[in-house]
Design a protein around this motif. Sequence first.
Motif, short mmCIF file in Angstrom:
data_model
loop_
_atom_site.label_atom_id
_atom_site.label_comp_id
_atom_site.label_asym_id
_atom_site.label_seq_id
_atom_site.Cartn_x
_atom_site.Cartn_y
_atom_site.Cartn_z
N VAL A 46 0.83 -1.21 0.00
CA VAL A 46 0.00 0.00 0.00
C VAL A 46 0.87 1.25 0.00
O VAL A 46 0.58 2.23 -0.71
CB VAL A 46 -0.96 0.00 1.22
CG1 VAL A 46 -1.66 1.36 1.34
CG2 VAL A 46 -1.99 -1.11 1.08
N GLN A 50 1.00 4.27 -2.93
CA GLN A 50 0.20 5.33 -2.32
C GLN A 50 -0.19 6.40 -3.34
O GLN A 50 -1.33 6.89 -3.34
CB GLN A 50 0.95 5.97 -1.15
CG GLN A 50 0.15 7.01 -0.39
CD GLN A 50 -1.15 6.44 0.14
OE1 GLN A 50 -1.17 5.37 0.74
NE2 GLN A 50 -2.26 7.16 -0.06
N VAL A 53 -3.04 5.12 -5.52
CA VAL A 53 -4.31 5.07 -4.78
C VAL A 53 -4.87 6.47 -4.58
O VAL A 53 -6.05 6.72 -4.83
CB VAL A 53 -4.13 4.36 -3.42
CG1 VAL A 53 -5.43 4.42 -2.61
CG2 VAL A 53 -3.73 2.90 -3.63
N SER A 54 -4.04 7.40 -4.12
CA SER A 54 -4.52 8.75 -3.84
C SER A 54 -4.94 9.48 -5.12
O SER A 54 -5.92 10.22 -5.13
CB SER A 54 -3.45 9.56 -3.10
OG SER A 54 -2.28 9.68 -3.89
N ASN A 57 -8.33 8.03 -6.06
CA ASN A 57 -9.38 8.41 -5.11
C ASN A 57 -9.68 9.90 -5.12
O ASN A 57 -10.86 10.31 -5.12
CB ASN A 57 -8.97 7.99 -3.70
CG ASN A 57 -10.02 8.31 -2.66
OD1 ASN A 57 -11.13 7.79 -2.71
ND2 ASN A 57 -9.68 9.18 -1.71
N ASP A 86 -7.44 -0.95 -3.06
CA ASP A 86 -8.57 -0.21 -2.48
C ASP A 86 -9.81 -0.49 -3.32
O ASP A 86 -9.72 -0.98 -4.46
CB ASP A 86 -8.27 1.30 -2.46
CG ASP A 86 -8.98 2.00 -1.30
OD1 ASP A 86 -9.96 1.43 -0.78
OD2 ASP A 86 -8.54 3.10 -0.93
N SER A 87 -10.96 -0.19 -2.76
CA SER A 87 -12.22 -0.36 -3.48
C SER A 87 -13.19 0.72 -3.05
O SER A 87 -13.09 1.26 -1.94
CB SER A 87 -12.81 -1.76 -3.25
OG SER A 87 -13.15 -1.93 -1.89
N TRP A 88 -14.13 1.02 -3.94
CA TRP A 88 -15.12 2.06 -3.67
C TRP A 88 -16.48 1.58 -4.19
O TRP A 88 -16.56 0.87 -5.19
CB TRP A 88 -14.75 3.35 -4.39
CG TRP A 88 -13.41 3.90 -4.03
CD1 TRP A 88 -13.13 4.83 -3.07
CD2 TRP A 88 -12.15 3.55 -4.63
NE1 TRP A 88 -11.78 5.08 -3.03
CE2 TRP A 88 -11.15 4.32 -3.97
CE3 TRP A 88 -11.77 2.67 -5.64
CZ2 TRP A 88 -9.81 4.23 -4.31
CZ3 TRP A 88 -10.43 2.57 -5.98
CH2 TRP A 88 -9.47 3.34 -5.32
N THR A 103 -11.32 -7.40 -0.25
CA THR A 103 -10.64 -6.64 0.79
C THR A 103 -9.18 -6.46 0.39
O THR A 103 -8.65 -7.16 -0.48
CB THR A 103 -10.72 -7.36 2.15
OG1 THR A 103 -10.17 -8.68 2.01
CG2 THR A 103 -12.18 -7.46 2.61
N GLN A 104 -8.50 -5.52 1.04
CA GLN A 104 -7.11 -5.19 0.69
C GLN A 104 -6.20 -6.41 0.77
O GLN A 104 -6.31 -7.22 1.70
CB GLN A 104 -6.58 -4.11 1.61
CG GLN A 104 -6.97 -2.69 1.22
CD GLN A 104 -6.26 -1.66 2.07
OE1 GLN A 104 -6.11 -1.81 3.27
NE2 GLN A 104 -5.79 -0.59 1.43
#
Length: 652
Positions: A46, A50, A53-54, A57, A86-88, A103-104
Amino acid sequence: MQGFSQSQEQDELIKSSWNRCRKYGLDHHTTPFLQKLNQGELSSVVEEHQTLVSTTNDEVLPYYENILSNTQCLIVLTDNRGQLLDSWGDQRFLNRNMKEFFTQGVSWAERYNGTNAIGTVLATGSAVQVAKDEHFLKANRFMIGSAAPILNSNKEIIGVLDVSSDAYLPHAHTFGLVKLMSQSVENRLIMSAFHRDHFVLTFNANLDNIDSAWSGLIVFDEHGTVISANRRAELILGHDIALTKITNLFNCSLTNLKNHPENLPIPLMTLNKYEMLGIIKRPAVSGIHVKDFRQLPTSANQQSTLINAPVQPRLALATPIKEPSSNDDISLDRIGYGDEKVARCIRQAERVIEKEIPILIHGETGVGKEVFVKALHEKSSRQHHPLVAVNCAAIPSELVESELFGYEKGAFTGANAKGGIGFIRKANKGTLFLDEIGEMPLKAQARLLRVLQERKVTPLGSTESYPVDIKVISATNRSLKNDVETGLFRQDLYYRVSGLNLELPPLRARTDKIDLFKELHRIHRAPDQAQALSDEILELFQKHPWPGNIRQLASVIQIALAMADDEVIRPDHLPDDFFEDIKRQERPSVQKAHSSVEEDSPRIQPESALNTTELDTLEVYQANKGNISRTAKTLGISRNTLYKRLKDLGIK
């Protein structure tokens, strides 16, 4: 020669994936294997990703809230090994046993979970969609997955973006959206990595879509070397652009690119003769400093800062005579200034504008087709109703139908909760302008034909039809008759849209050029600027070949006005590539040598590319021994266009 249909290609993709799964020792009844990182490994992965992911997101998903609003949709981001980062969205469509798989740290590689969108993207390197029954493991056949790879500047997969749901057909829109989202992530990563210290050029064929994820994006340094680019840039330009010079890609000098006002479109022509519009963003932190061996006082430092500040455009107009001020609306009687061909187009259009006769406008890019349509609409009785302009080439093929015909809420994964009315219904009682209609996918052509026949439109996912009253005007810069012969355009639709055919002449062929030069100067100049063009400038304008037509003329005038400030425009206020165009025209032998092909290649000039038949394409492809880049260069088309032609021929 018969080509594979999309369903046949999909069958082949799934068949190959299933064969891989069998080699892994899986069968249809195998229980999905929960391969999950331990806490220490997960923290490391992660942290490593990062930024990915950021960026997804914070900078991309907010622009696609309509997907997140679908309660039966889950967006998943993994790394380049298929491990979930990640998931949304909403997991309610997942059964109790499957929730832990989202899940992660859980891997969705094919060896653990069989054929699935994420794992198959990693196995093939391409965007894929896996329907319910196409999953190898029966346990996964409750969902549909659409996924696309995220690439870095070295074309290496750094992650996968996936949209999963338990929705039913149609899915093409979800597939198109996930590809757009992955491209958006790539673009944002490029911008965040390079915009601080380098120049960024965004370009597209249409100004309205120049900020979209579907635009080309190129990063170049102070010396003009391309140091990064997105996938779309290479598709548009048709060849590898890494570490080449920006001036080898576009017919524009480095000086003009670097000094062009930000947020003001610059006309560009690719070396394979495609016209584009670009937006330049300068480095956020300037790397250029004025040397001074003295200790400068504060006021001098402030002055240096002002000198190095980006030039702000004087004019707010973004495209040539597209959105003039209310006092300068281009009426139909101001389109021409004495040219007989233009006058004839106006006379003929005026005679049929109130009749149920469609109009098809031919002309090179930049001749003012949209301006002509707008003026024609304002002249008609429909002027108080909408004029809806649709650039058929600017909409991703997977989204054309939903954008044109509309869709019901829940019609597909990612659909807006309220549904979409579509461009055709938006134009009801007004005018529908279909620009670059030759780029419309065949499937959408069939639906459009039905709308024009029945004067009713049925949104995707709906059984209800809505009557529409529209005046249809289309435009193209290619030969639709040739496209009909090669199967790229439906013959029945051609006769539905080509009632009155008009040919707008290129600027170089117009007899009213001088008056047009003066009029565009009047429109774009500020009140405090010189009111007339000098004879010297008018003479230069007359010598110019204007390959970009009126659009290029307007851009040249805007740049010159910005440089001239309150002075009369002089030659040194004109961009460098303006004079390069004139020199090329004066050296026809050089131009001929530049456009000729190698001795062992078929002698087909780029200018004829738009009229090239499938037979020509096949001959050139075979003569070049299947070399895509060389074939595309010989034909004067992009690799993307070549791939489409080869696909129609059943070769690719």
